[in-house]
Design an enzyme around this catalytic site. Structure first.
Site, PDB file in Angstrom:
ATOM      1  N   VAL A   1       0.856  -1.178   0.000  1.00  7.20           N
ATOM      2  CA  VAL A   1       0.000   0.000   0.000  1.00  7.20           C
ATOM      3  C   VAL A   1       0.897   1.235   0.000  1.00  7.20           C
ATOM      4  CG1 VAL A   1      -1.836   1.257   1.173  1.00  7.20           C
ATOM      5  CG2 VAL A   1      -1.764  -1.248   1.292  1.00  7.20           C
ATOM      6  N   CYS A   2       0.715   2.094  -0.983  1.00  2.00           N
ATOM      7  CA  CYS A   2       1.446   3.354  -1.084  1.00  2.00           C
ATOM      8  C   CYS A   2       2.957   3.081  -1.104  1.00  2.00           C
ATOM      9  CB  CYS A   2       1.035   4.273   0.064  1.00  2.00           C
ATOM     10  SG  CYS A   2       1.584   5.985  -0.082  1.00  2.00           S
ATOM     11  N   SER A   3       3.722   3.720  -0.215  1.00  3.96           N
ATOM     12  CA  SER A   3       5.180   3.580  -0.241  1.00  3.96           C
ATOM     13  C   SER A   3       5.659   2.224   0.256  1.00  3.96           C
ATOM     14  CB  SER A   3       5.838   4.693   0.579  1.00  3.96           C
ATOM     15  OG  SER A   3       5.412   4.653   1.932  1.00  3.96           O
TER      16      SER A   3
END
Length: 324
Positions: free
Chosen positions: A106-108
């Site tokens: 998720v994301c970074s």
């Protein structure tokens, strides 16, 4: 089926992204007919971890819990695009994929998968703010910055924050079918599937230019976006031949007159969709697209979503005046 799920945490984890994974995979909703997972939260850096919001999380499982997981999810965290990661955690991720498990970032959190070598040769994504850095750090990865998530075999990567919900529901849909995914989405009060991608959320100002000779022409073009503009007209504004003007424009702006105009017109359309109740045909006229159909075509090409969907997202149902 997807029975065994583990979330891999590192120090400075973002609580919202962790919460998304707990909400989708970690709650017992069997009374509503939804599947129950053997769910665990695993620490890669000790028994207690600090979150990005300042509080701590304890009572975490150890890394060996990952060995039995069918899905390992990695939420984002502070400075994930810059830091290094424990070798034991990266090894565990690689072993999981080798034995047939899936991994989700998720994301970074995509940077953790990249450090494990799991993005090499694969399509992937992350939050649009980190996309360039992800591509720089992992040149073998094929980064797609405009999408909400990418499912590339055993590796699923998602964009910023709420896109983790989209990717998680996608996995639920794959494992249990659309009825279960839709029921879970209704329970969470989120759409079971979102149209478009990250492009509609990215703020993309035009790059700075030297504008030694075309600066005044750029200002004139901005004032006449609603008109049909040709290279010959623009060249006349700068007292150049069309060929010379096109060459100087490319040198000073880094793009062609057509692409520059198109980007400015899309930006103006976004602004009008967010701030006005004007109809699609009116917006199309003010932005130089001519009609609602042409506006829709160019808007979808540039942002991956329709003007009406964009207005619903950024202005809400009260802003809907006309369906194009």
């Amino acid at each position: 089926m997807l029975k065994n799920v583990a979330v891999l945490l590192l120090d400075d984890v973002h609580p919202f992204e962790l919460g998304v994974l707990c909400e989708v995979f970690g709650l017992d909703r069997s009374e509503e007919g939804l599947p129950v997972h053997d769910f665990a939260v695993v620490s890669a850096e000790g028994p207690t971890l600090r979150t990005h919001a300042g509080f701590s999380i304890s009572a975490l499982c150890e890394l060996d819990r990952l060995e039995e997981a069918e899905l390992i999810a990695v939420p984002s965290g502070g400075r994930f695009s810059e830091r290094t990661y424990p070798r034991e955690a990266l090894d565990a991720l690689r072993r999981a994929v080798e034995r047939g498990a899936r991994v989700l970032s998720v994301c970074s959190g995509a940077f953790v998968l990249g450090a494990a070598g799991l993005l090499d040769g694969r399509r992937c994504t992350t939050h649009w703010r980190h996309a360039d850095e992800l591509a720089r750090r992992f040149p073998e990865a094929r980064v797609e910055p405009d999408v909400l998530y990418v499912d590339e075999g055993p590796v699923i990567t998602s964009a910023g924050t709420a896109a983790g919900i989209d990717a998680a529901l996608h996995l639920v849909r794959q494992a249990y079918g659309p009825t279960v995914a839709n029921t879970l989405a209704r329970r969470m009060v989120v759409p079971p599937h979102r149209d478009g991608g990250q492009a509609q959320y990215i703020k993309r100002p035009l790059p700075p230019t030297r504008c030694d000779t075309v600066g005044e022409t750029l200002a004139w073009m901005e004032r006449h976006l609603d008109e049909e503009l040709t290279v010959e007209q623009l060249a006349a504004q700068t007292h150049m031949s069309p060929r010379t003007f096109a060459r100087r424009f490319q040198q000073e702006t880094g793009t062609t007159p057509y692409r520059w105009l198109l980007r400015q017109r899309v930006l103006l359309a976004q602004h009008l969709l967010e701030t006005s109740d004007e109809t699609m045909d009116t917006i199309a006229g003010r932005t130089g697209f001519g009609n609602a159909a042409a506006l829709r075509h160019q808007f979808v090409r540039a942002l991956g979503t329709t003007p009406n969907a964009y207005r619903r997202t950024f202005r809400g149902p009260a802003g809907l005046v006309e369906v194009a």
